[in-house]
Structures are given as structure tokens and as C-alpha cells.
Design a protein around this motif. Structure first.
Motif, PDB file in Angstrom:
ATOM      1  N   LEU A 234      43.377  22.621  46.409  1.00  0.00           N
ATOM      2  CA  LEU A 234      42.275  22.751  45.455  1.00  0.00           C
ATOM      3  C   LEU A 234      41.568  24.095  45.588  1.00  0.00           C
ATOM      4  N   ARG A 235      41.450  24.585  46.797  1.00  0.00           N
ATOM      5  CA  ARG A 235      40.801  25.886  47.002  1.00  0.00           C
ATOM      6  C   ARG A 235      41.523  26.971  46.213  1.00  0.00           C
ATOM      7  N   ILE A 236      42.836  26.962  46.285  1.00  0.00           N
ATOM      8  CA  ILE A 236      43.632  27.965  45.557  1.00  0.00           C
ATOM      9  C   ILE A 236      43.624  27.669  44.062  1.00  0.00           C
ATOM     10  N   TYR A 237      43.737  26.411  43.714  1.00  0.00           N
ATOM     11  CA  TYR A 237      43.815  25.980  42.310  1.00  0.00           C
ATOM     12  C   TYR A 237      42.540  26.344  41.553  1.00  0.00           C
ATOM     13  N   ARG A 238      41.400  26.176  42.196  1.00  0.00           N
ATOM     14  CA  ARG A 238      40.132  26.505  41.538  1.00  0.00           C
ATOM     15  C   ARG A 238      40.010  28.004  41.300  1.00  0.00           C
ATOM     16  N   TRP A 239      40.490  28.806  42.246  1.00  0.00           N
ATOM     17  CA  TRP A 239      40.545  30.257  42.009  1.00  0.00           C
ATOM     18  C   TRP A 239      41.487  30.567  40.850  1.00  0.00           C
ATOM     19  N   GLU A 260      51.130  40.292  35.033  1.00  0.00           N
ATOM     20  CA  GLU A 260      52.261  40.853  35.780  1.00  0.00           C
ATOM     21  C   GLU A 260      52.034  42.329  36.097  1.00  0.00           C
ATOM     22  N   VAL A 261      51.412  43.047  35.181  1.00  0.00           N
ATOM     23  CA  VAL A 261      51.094  44.453  35.444  1.00  0.00           C
ATOM     24  C   VAL A 261      50.135  44.554  36.631  1.00  0.00           C
ATOM     25  N   ALA A 262      49.136  43.667  36.667  1.00  0.00           N
ATOM     26  CA  ALA A 262      48.135  43.699  37.731  1.00  0.00           C
ATOM     27  C   ALA A 262      48.744  43.463  39.101  1.00  0.00           C
ATOM     28  N   THR A 263      49.771  42.627  39.169  1.00  0.00           N
ATOM     29  CA  THR A 263      50.391  42.325  40.466  1.00  0.00           C
ATOM     30  C   THR A 263      51.642  43.151  40.735  1.00  0.00           C
ATOM     31  N   GLY A 264      51.950  44.082  39.827  1.00  0.00           N
ATOM     32  CA  GLY A 264      53.088  44.962  40.036  1.00  0.00           C
ATOM     33  C   GLY A 264      54.435  44.323  39.778  1.00  0.00           C
ATOM     34  N   ASP A 290      41.053  40.887  36.363  1.00  0.00           N
ATOM     35  CA  ASP A 290      40.376  41.740  37.347  1.00  0.00           C
ATOM     36  C   ASP A 290      39.573  40.901  38.336  1.00  0.00           C
ATOM     37  N   ASN A 291      38.875  39.902  37.832  1.00  0.00           N
ATOM     38  CA  ASN A 291      38.086  39.043  38.705  1.00  0.00           C
ATOM     39  C   ASN A 291      38.979  38.279  39.676  1.00  0.00           C
ATOM     40  N   ALA A 292      40.111  37.798  39.165  1.00  0.00           N
ATOM     41  CA  ALA A 292      41.050  37.077  40.028  1.00  0.00           C
ATOM     42  C   ALA A 292      41.609  37.992  41.112  1.00  0.00           C
ATOM     43  N   MET A 293      41.953  39.216  40.745  1.00  0.00           N
ATOM     44  CA  MET A 293      42.505  40.145  41.728  1.00  0.00           C
ATOM     45  C   MET A 293      41.475  40.512  42.792  1.00  0.00           C
ATOM     46  N   ALA A 294      40.215  40.600  42.391  1.00  0.00           N
ATOM     47  CA  ALA A 294      39.167  40.951  43.345  1.00  0.00           C
ATOM     48  C   ALA A 294      38.870  39.824  44.319  1.00  0.00           C
ATOM     49  N   ASN A 295      39.228  38.615  43.928  1.00  0.00           N
ATOM     50  CA  ASN A 295      38.927  37.443  44.763  1.00  0.00           C
ATOM     51  C   ASN A 295      40.190  36.673  45.150  1.00  0.00           C
ATOM     52  N   ARG A 296      41.316  37.349  45.163  1.00  0.00           N
ATOM     53  CA  ARG A 296      42.595  36.695  45.448  1.00  0.00           C
ATOM     54  C   ARG A 296      42.550  36.035  46.831  1.00  0.00           C
TER      55      ARG A 296
END
Length: 305
Positions: A234-239, A260-264, A290-296
């Protein structure tokens, strides 16, 4: 290789170059990342793969290239979504020759077939090949529902129909299918935003979309749920949820290619009439990414589960 119809099976994007040719270099990079994350199969030529725009030669190239890259590690499955029964049978038989190990079947396209017509269509394809088959049940997008009664007839007459991509958006369908058919048919969730709930309810796998950009996070959620660690899943799923919602959109291809561009793991090139997102919608999607990448989130060693 026998298809087990379980675990995470990415419905991968098709990669294009700027000149609209297949980008097999970036495609291979993405498939390798999927394998390293621990996926259980690769599905080609679905909606996310821009199937309706691919030529027969391109489909052949993608199947053969994926078989080469996977090298027997996981099965390669191709989607069948043609305009006629005759063409669907032809592509299914060609896919078998190209080395695909399984098929995913959509109901008749561009025509709202009756229940009887849909069953006859599926049977005709299933009986034309030896490959194992997963039925794609998505009445929300394709306006045809494969009911329990239809599945009963299909499973009785077609032993190679082995699985369903369950995309009705009704979680209780997982339980209905399990109650009716037990282990006769494997159930794979086909809606990213319902995946954790479906797996908890007993789904055997997840045909995922955002996995194209986030393979490790997707496989981690599946393995954590199956191991019983719901809290960590759930911790990952909520992110993940704001990203997963990008999959339930008419512009899912453009959305996921931006991710896909954001993750290369990809580029934004799509095949017309699709075009890259513009304006406010592009800014909205980019903000989510961007928000997801900042809080991955950091991941536990899910592959050891």
C-alpha cells in the motif's frame, strides 16, 4: 515456453524514431529493464502498443525481436485485434510462426457483436492455433462484455483459452470468476488503478501499463501482496496512484510515453493520428510525473519474496 498467466505482464509501448520507423534500440532497452525487474511475460501490440497503427511487417519484427531479447526467460504474447475473423485467424497463425508463445484476444473491433457472434469469433481463432489464449474483457472501452455464460461455453469448447484480462472495472468479478471456474481460468487485472485490490481478491496476475516506465515498483506491489505484506504494498501503491490514473485515459499512450522519458526507458514519439500532449493537459501530466519522480519510494528486496 509454457505461459503460466500469472505475475506482472507489461503491455509494452511500441517505440518509434522521429521518422516514424520502429526504434528497436530503445525498445530493447525497455524490455531489458522489464526483465531485470522480474516481470513474468511481455505483451505486444495492445492499445498501449498502438496496435491499430502497426503494419503486419512491424508486428512480425516486434515479435521476433522480443523473442530474441527475452531468450526464453519469459513468454512473449501478442494482442489480436483485427477487423474480421479471417484476418484475426491469419495474424494468430502468423504470430505462432513468428515465435509468440501466447495470444491476447479482443472481441470483434468496430462492430458491436452479439454474445453469440463474440463467442463464435473467439472459438474460430482459438481453434485455428495451438497457442494458449487470454481473453481481454473490457466492456468499458470496447462495448462488449464477455459474460460468465459466454466464458462457460468458451472454456468447455476451447481448452487453449486459459486466462482473462479482467477489465470490467468490477472487482467482484474476480470472485465471481473464481467461484464459477476455480483454477480453470487464470485472472489478470487489466486496470492499473484496481490492481492491488484485484490481487488481494485473488487475481493471478496484472497486465500493467505504467510498468512500461516503472517496472520495479509494479512488480514490487504484486510480490508484496502475494507475500502478505499489504502494508508495504500500500505504501508504494499510494505513491503510484496518480501515475496509475494516467492509464485510464484516451491519451494513455502519450501519458505513459512521457513517463518513460522521465525514467529513461522511452521517447515521446507516437504514431499519427496520435500527437504528443500540448498546453494545459501536457503541463498537468508532467506535474504528476515530476511529483512522482521527486518522491519515488525506496523498495525492499521484493525479488527475494
Amino acid at each position: 515456453m509454457k505461459v503460466q498467466w500469472e505475475g506482472v505482464m507489461p503491455a509494452v509501448t511500441t517505440k518509434f524514431n522521429a521518422d516514424d520507423t520502429l526504434d528497436l534500440v530503445t525498445f530493447e532497452k525497455n524490455i531489458v529493464a522489464q526483465l531485470e525487474a522480474g516481470v513474468n511475460g511481455i505483451i505486444l501490440g495492445g492499445t498501449l502498443g498502438e496496435a491499430s497503427t502497426l503494419t503486419p511487417d512491424e508486428k512480425e519484427t516486434l515479435v521476433k525481436k522480443t523473442v530474441e531479447i527475452t531468450a526464453g526467460k519469459v513468454p512473449v504474447i501478442i494482442n489480436i485485434a483485427e477487423q474480421s475473423t479471417k484476418e484475426a485467424i491469419k495474424v494468430a497463425q502468423l504470430a505462432e510462426e513468428w515465435g509468440a508463445q501466447g495470444l491476447m484476444l479482443l472481441p470483434p473491433m468496430r462492430y458491436k457483436a452479439t454474445d453469440h457472434e463474440t463467442v463464435v469469433y473467439f472459438k474460430a481463432i482459438a481453434n485455428s492455433v495451438a497457442l494458449p489464449i487470454m481473453i481481454y474483457n473490457n466492456p468499458v472501452d470496447y462495448k462488449i462484455e464477455v459474460t460468465l455464460a459466454m466464458f462457460e461455453e468458451l472454456l468447455a469448447d476451447c481448452p487453449n483459452i486459459e486466462a482473462v484480462k479482467e477489465s470490467t472495472r468490477d472487482i467482484t468479478n474476480v470472485t465471481r470468476l473464481k467461484n464459477k471456474f476455480g483454477d480453470r481460468i487464470k485472472i489478470l487485472c487489466g486496470v492499473d488503478t484496481l490492481a492491488l485490490e484485484s490481487i488481494v481478491a485473488g487475481a493471478d496476475g496484472w497486465v500493467a501499463g505504467l510498468v512500461a516506465a516503472y517496472p520495479a515498483e509494479t512488480v514490487a506491489i504484486y510480490k508484496l501482496v502475494k507475500s502478505g505484506d499489504i502494508a508495504e504494498a500500500l505504501r508504494i501503491y499510494r505513491w503510484f496512484m496518480p501515475l496509475l490514473e494516467l492509464d485510464i485515459s484516451p491519451q494513455l499512450v502519450q501519458n505513459i510515453k512521457m513517463a518513460e522519458v522521465a525514467t529513461g526507458l522511452g521517447t515521446e514519439f507516437v504514431r499519427e493520428p496520435r500527437l504528443p500532449l500540448q498546453g494545459e493537459e501536457r503541463a498537468r501530466v508532467q506535474s504528476i510525473i515530476d511529483n512522482a519522480m521527486a518522491n519515488r519510494p525506496a523498495l525492499v528486496d521484493y525479488q527475494a519474496l
